[in-house]
Design a protein around this motif. Structure first.
Motif, PDB file in Angstrom:
ATOM      1  N   PHE A  99       6.733  -5.370   3.231  1.00 52.21           N
ATOM      2  CA  PHE A  99       7.418  -4.704   2.127  1.00 52.21           C
ATOM      3  C   PHE A  99       6.869  -3.297   1.934  1.00 52.21           C
ATOM      4  O   PHE A  99       5.656  -3.086   1.960  1.00 52.21           O
ATOM      5  CB  PHE A  99       7.227  -5.477   0.823  1.00 52.21           C
ATOM      6  N   VAL A 100       7.782  -2.352   1.712  1.00 53.34           N
ATOM      7  CA  VAL A 100       7.409  -1.001   1.298  1.00 53.34           C
ATOM      8  C   VAL A 100       8.291  -0.660   0.107  1.00 53.34           C
ATOM      9  O   VAL A 100       9.506  -0.516   0.242  1.00 53.34           O
ATOM     10  CB  VAL A 100       7.610   0.036   2.422  1.00 53.34           C
ATOM     11  N   PHE A 101       7.668  -0.554  -1.064  1.00 54.08           N
ATOM     12  CA  PHE A 101       8.430  -0.337  -2.288  1.00 54.08           C
ATOM     13  C   PHE A 101       8.314   1.111  -2.759  1.00 54.08           C
ATOM     14  O   PHE A 101       7.522   1.902  -2.247  1.00 54.08           O
ATOM     15  CB  PHE A 101       7.931  -1.276  -3.393  1.00 54.08           C
ATOM     16  N   GLN A 102       9.134   1.437  -3.771  1.00 54.85           N
ATOM     17  CA  GLN A 102       9.111   2.773  -4.347  1.00 54.85           C
ATOM     18  C   GLN A 102       7.740   3.080  -4.932  1.00 54.85           C
ATOM     19  O   GLN A 102       7.218   4.185  -4.771  1.00 54.85           O
ATOM     20  CB  GLN A 102      10.195   2.881  -5.426  1.00 54.85           C
ATOM     21  N   SER A 103       7.155   2.109  -5.620  1.00 55.95           N
ATOM     22  CA  SER A 103       5.765   2.244  -6.070  1.00 55.95           C
ATOM     23  C   SER A 103       4.878   1.716  -4.956  1.00 55.95           C
ATOM     24  O   SER A 103       5.211   0.717  -4.316  1.00 55.95           O
ATOM     25  CB  SER A 103       5.545   1.442  -7.356  1.00 55.95           C
ATOM     26  N   PHE A 104       3.785   2.371  -4.701  1.00 53.90           N
ATOM     27  CA  PHE A 104       3.002   2.091  -3.493  1.00 53.90           C
ATOM     28  C   PHE A 104       2.310   0.729  -3.533  1.00 53.90           C
ATOM     29  O   PHE A 104       2.015   0.134  -2.505  1.00 53.90           O
ATOM     30  CB  PHE A 104       1.966   3.208  -3.283  1.00 53.90           C
ATOM     31  N   ASN A 105       2.027   0.223  -4.749  1.00 57.34           N
ATOM     32  CA  ASN A 105       1.430  -1.100  -4.914  1.00 57.34           C
ATOM     33  C   ASN A 105       0.111  -1.258  -4.163  1.00 57.34           C
ATOM     34  O   ASN A 105      -0.157  -2.297  -3.551  1.00 57.34           O
ATOM     35  CB  ASN A 105       2.411  -2.200  -4.468  1.00 57.34           C
ATOM     36  N   LEU A 106      -0.726  -0.223  -4.210  1.00 56.25           N
ATOM     37  CA  LEU A 106      -2.053  -0.307  -3.609  1.00 56.25           C
ATOM     38  C   LEU A 106      -3.064  -0.754  -4.664  1.00 56.25           C
ATOM     39  O   LEU A 106      -2.906  -0.463  -5.851  1.00 56.25           O
ATOM     40  CB  LEU A 106      -2.476   1.051  -3.036  1.00 56.25           C
ATOM     41  N   VAL A 107      -4.103  -1.450  -4.223  1.00 55.32           N
ATOM     42  CA  VAL A 107      -5.164  -1.871  -5.134  1.00 55.32           C
ATOM     43  C   VAL A 107      -6.108  -0.677  -5.340  1.00 55.32           C
ATOM     44  O   VAL A 107      -6.730  -0.208  -4.374  1.00 55.32           O
ATOM     45  CB  VAL A 107      -5.940  -3.066  -4.563  1.00 55.32           C
ATOM     46  N   PRO A 108      -6.225  -0.158  -6.557  1.00 58.81           N
ATOM     47  CA  PRO A 108      -6.946   1.112  -6.767  1.00 58.81           C
ATOM     48  C   PRO A 108      -8.433   1.062  -6.441  1.00 58.81           C
ATOM     49  O   PRO A 108      -9.022   2.103  -6.129  1.00 58.81           O
ATOM     50  CB  PRO A 108      -6.715   1.417  -8.251  1.00 58.81           C
ATOM     51  N   THR A 109      -9.037  -0.121  -6.507  1.00 53.59           N
ATOM     52  CA  THR A 109     -10.485  -0.215  -6.264  1.00 53.59           C
ATOM     53  C   THR A 109     -10.825  -0.398  -4.790  1.00 53.59           C
ATOM     54  O   THR A 109     -11.999  -0.398  -4.423  1.00 53.59           O
ATOM     55  CB  THR A 109     -11.069  -1.397  -7.054  1.00 53.59           C
ATOM     56  N   LEU A 110      -9.809  -0.549  -3.935  1.00 56.24           N
ATOM     57  CA  LEU A 110     -10.035  -0.758  -2.507  1.00 56.24           C
ATOM     58  C   LEU A 110      -9.771   0.525  -1.728  1.00 56.24           C
ATOM     59  O   LEU A 110      -8.971   1.369  -2.135  1.00 56.24           O
ATOM     60  CB  LEU A 110      -9.120  -1.865  -1.973  1.00 56.24           C
ATOM     61  N   THR A 111     -10.442   0.675  -0.604  1.00 57.06           N
ATOM     62  CA  THR A 111     -10.188   1.811   0.280  1.00 57.06           C
ATOM     63  C   THR A 111      -8.846   1.619   0.981  1.00 57.06           C
ATOM     64  O   THR A 111      -8.242   0.533   0.937  1.00 57.06           O
ATOM     65  CB  THR A 111     -11.279   1.938   1.348  1.00 57.06           C
ATOM     66  N   ALA A 112      -8.396   2.668   1.645  1.00 53.57           N
ATOM     67  CA  ALA A 112      -7.148   2.582   2.399  1.00 53.57           C
ATOM     68  C   ALA A 112      -7.227   1.457   3.429  1.00 53.57           C
ATOM     69  O   ALA A 112      -6.301   0.648   3.567  1.00 53.57           O
ATOM     70  CB  ALA A 112      -6.861   3.918   3.089  1.00 53.57           C
ATOM     71  N   GLU A 113      -8.338   1.387   4.153  1.00 51.72           N
ATOM     72  CA  GLU A 113      -8.488   0.338   5.158  1.00 51.72           C
ATOM     73  C   GLU A 113      -8.456  -1.048   4.529  1.00 51.72           C
ATOM     74  O   GLU A 113      -7.804  -1.966   5.062  1.00 51.72           O
ATOM     75  CB  GLU A 113      -9.802   0.528   5.923  1.00 51.72           C
ATOM     76  N   GLN A 114      -9.131  -1.217   3.413  1.00 47.13           N
ATOM     77  CA  GLN A 114      -9.150  -2.517   2.741  1.00 47.13           C
ATOM     78  C   GLN A 114      -7.768  -2.901   2.231  1.00 47.13           C
ATOM     79  O   GLN A 114      -7.373  -4.071   2.281  1.00 47.13           O
ATOM     80  CB  GLN A 114     -10.162  -2.487   1.597  1.00 47.13           C
ATOM     81  N   ASN A 115      -7.001  -1.921   1.768  1.00 48.44           N
ATOM     82  CA  ASN A 115      -5.629  -2.188   1.342  1.00 48.44           C
ATOM     83  C   ASN A 115      -4.756  -2.605   2.516  1.00 48.44           C
ATOM     84  O   ASN A 115      -3.921  -3.511   2.393  1.00 48.44           O
ATOM     85  CB  ASN A 115      -5.027  -0.951   0.662  1.00 48.44           C
ATOM     86  N   ILE A 116      -4.963  -1.970   3.663  1.00 46.86           N
ATOM     87  CA  ILE A 116      -4.143  -2.270   4.836  1.00 46.86           C
ATOM     88  C   ILE A 116      -4.361  -3.697   5.320  1.00 46.86           C
ATOM     89  O   ILE A 116      -3.410  -4.410   5.659  1.00 46.86           O
ATOM     90  CB  ILE A 116      -4.444  -1.260   5.967  1.00 46.86           C
ATOM     91  N   VAL A 117      -5.620  -4.134   5.339  1.00 43.00           N
ATOM     92  CA  VAL A 117      -5.932  -5.451   5.902  1.00 43.00           C
ATOM     93  C   VAL A 117      -5.860  -6.571   4.864  1.00 43.00           C
ATOM     94  O   VAL A 117      -5.999  -7.749   5.218  1.00 43.00           O
ATOM     95  CB  VAL A 117      -7.327  -5.465   6.566  1.00 43.00           C
ATOM     96  N   LEU A 118      -5.617  -6.232   3.589  1.00 42.61           N
ATOM     97  CA  LEU A 118      -5.658  -7.232   2.521  1.00 42.61           C
ATOM     98  C   LEU A 118      -4.743  -8.436   2.774  1.00 42.61           C
ATOM     99  O   LEU A 118      -5.179  -9.581   2.605  1.00 42.61           O
ATOM    100  CB  LEU A 118      -5.328  -6.573   1.179  1.00 42.61           C
ATOM    101  N   PRO A 119      -3.474  -8.250   3.168  1.00 41.49           N
ATOM    102  CA  PRO A 119      -2.617  -9.427   3.392  1.00 41.49           C
ATOM    103  C   PRO A 119      -3.174 -10.367   4.457  1.00 41.49           C
ATOM    104  O   PRO A 119      -3.085 -11.594   4.300  1.00 41.49           O
ATOM    105  CB  PRO A 119      -1.280  -8.817   3.829  1.00 41.49           C
ATOM    106  N   LEU A 120      -3.755  -9.809   5.520  1.00 45.73           N
ATOM    107  CA  LEU A 120      -4.337 -10.656   6.554  1.00 45.73           C
ATOM    108  C   LEU A 120      -5.553 -11.404   6.024  1.00 45.73           C
ATOM    109  O   LEU A 120      -5.748 -12.592   6.316  1.00 45.73           O
ATOM    110  CB  LEU A 120      -4.730  -9.813   7.767  1.00 45.73           C
ATOM    111  N   GLN A 121      -6.356 -10.721   5.240  1.00 43.61           N
ATOM    112  CA  GLN A 121      -7.530 -11.379   4.680  1.00 43.61           C
ATOM    113  C   GLN A 121      -7.134 -12.518   3.749  1.00 43.61           C
ATOM    114  O   GLN A 121      -7.741 -13.591   3.766  1.00 43.61           O
ATOM    115  CB  GLN A 121      -8.395 -10.357   3.933  1.00 43.61           C
ATOM    116  N   LEU A 122      -6.100 -12.309   2.951  1.00 39.06           N
ATOM    117  CA  LEU A 122      -5.624 -13.359   2.061  1.00 39.06           C
ATOM    118  C   LEU A 122      -5.105 -14.561   2.840  1.00 39.06           C
ATOM    119  O   LEU A 122      -5.152 -15.696   2.360  1.00 39.06           O
ATOM    120  CB  LEU A 122      -4.527 -12.822   1.138  1.00 39.06           C
ATOM    121  N   ALA A 123      -4.628 -14.300   4.054  1.00 41.24           N
ATOM    122  CA  ALA A 123      -4.128 -15.380   4.910  1.00 41.24           C
ATOM    123  C   ALA A 123      -5.240 -16.001   5.753  1.00 41.24           C
ATOM    124  O   ALA A 123      -4.980 -16.914   6.538  1.00 41.24           O
ATOM    125  CB  ALA A 123      -3.029 -14.846   5.825  1.00 41.24           C
ATOM    126  N   GLY A 124      -6.464 -15.484   5.593  1.00 42.62           N
ATOM    127  CA  GLY A 124      -7.578 -16.013   6.367  1.00 42.62           C
ATOM    128  C   GLY A 124      -7.545 -15.608   7.823  1.00 42.62           C
ATOM    129  O   GLY A 124      -8.097 -16.303   8.685  1.00 42.62           O
TER     130      GLY A 124
END
Length: 250
Positions: A99-124
């Protein structure tokens, strides 16, 4: 205005048949989708356009498993999704859809790299290093991975959102007005990157937009009116899209 009908026999990443969505009942009943039959070819960039209330956002939300259809069939990557329960839909959206939405929906406390890999991490799951490197390289984020969202421009934040959407190698990436919060120059940059993801990474993109300029980055524009698919434009130009929308009363 020349509109070519949308082909139905192709290698499809997403397909719907007889798709219906209604809200309310009796005198307040609204038919948002009226028996839509549509297919989206794998590895192509498709834009969906139409007047306000035409059903384009409802169609995308149903195709992406974000909303439930009243009737009909939806297949993502060859898998029927209308019969999935909530847990199965969650896994589908996590593993097969980006998904790519109009609002970026990034987690403000995470780095760009951490935001990118977050879905994979949540999936283990662990990111594939080579693919991560390729996505980051294509999107020009190599020197921004340690930055947090507030340290990035709007265009850079949307690039991070695109990278996050692509990293899981989803069957399809849905964009809901992905450049709506960007200036024209930055929006053009993000749209070019989405187009490159089709050309260089074989990604399938389905984007809802109201902007004729944004639509020209797509291979094809599907036109909707009153909850129905009414035609398509191949190799769209600003002029052809504007004429088509004018013909639909947009």
């Amino acid at each position: 205005m020349t509109i070519t009908q949308h082909p139905s026999t192709r290698t499809l990443a997403v397909a719907a048949a007889g798709l219906t969505k209604t809200y309310g009942s009796g005198g307040t009943r609204v038919e948002a989708l009226r028996g839509v039959d549509v297919g989206f070819e794998a590895g192509r960039f498709t834009a969906i356009m139409g007047p306000s209330g035409s059903g384009k956002s409802t169609l995308m939300h149903c195709l992406a498993g974000l909303d439930t259809a009243t009737a009909g069939s939806i297949r993502v990557g060859g898998r029927e999704i209308t019969t999935l329960d909530d847990n199965e839909l969650t896994r589908l959206r996590r593993d097969q859809i980006g998904f790519v939405f109009q609002s970026f929906n990034l987690v403000p406390t995470l780095t760009a790299e951490q935001n990118i890999v977050l879905p994979l991490q949540l999936a283990g799951r662990t990111p594939e290093a080579a693919w991560m490197g390729h996505v980051v390289d294509v999107l020009g984020l190599g020197d921004r991975l340690r930055h947090k969202p507030h340290e990035l421009s709007g265009g850079q934040q949307q690039r991070v959102a695109v990278a996050r959407a692509l990293l899981t190698r989803p069957d399809v990436v849905f964009g809901d007005e992905p450049t709506g919060n960007l200036d024209s120059r930055t929006g053009a940059e993000v749209l070019s990157l989405l187009r490159r993801s089709c050309r260089e990474m074989g990604q399938t993109i389905i984007m809802v937009t109201h902007d004729p300029v944004a639509a020209t980055y797509a291979d094809e524009v599907l036109l909707m009116s009153d909850g129905a698919l009414v035609g398509a434009l191949t190799d769209p130009t600003v002029e052809s899209v504007a004429a088509a929308l004018t013909g639909l009363g947009a």
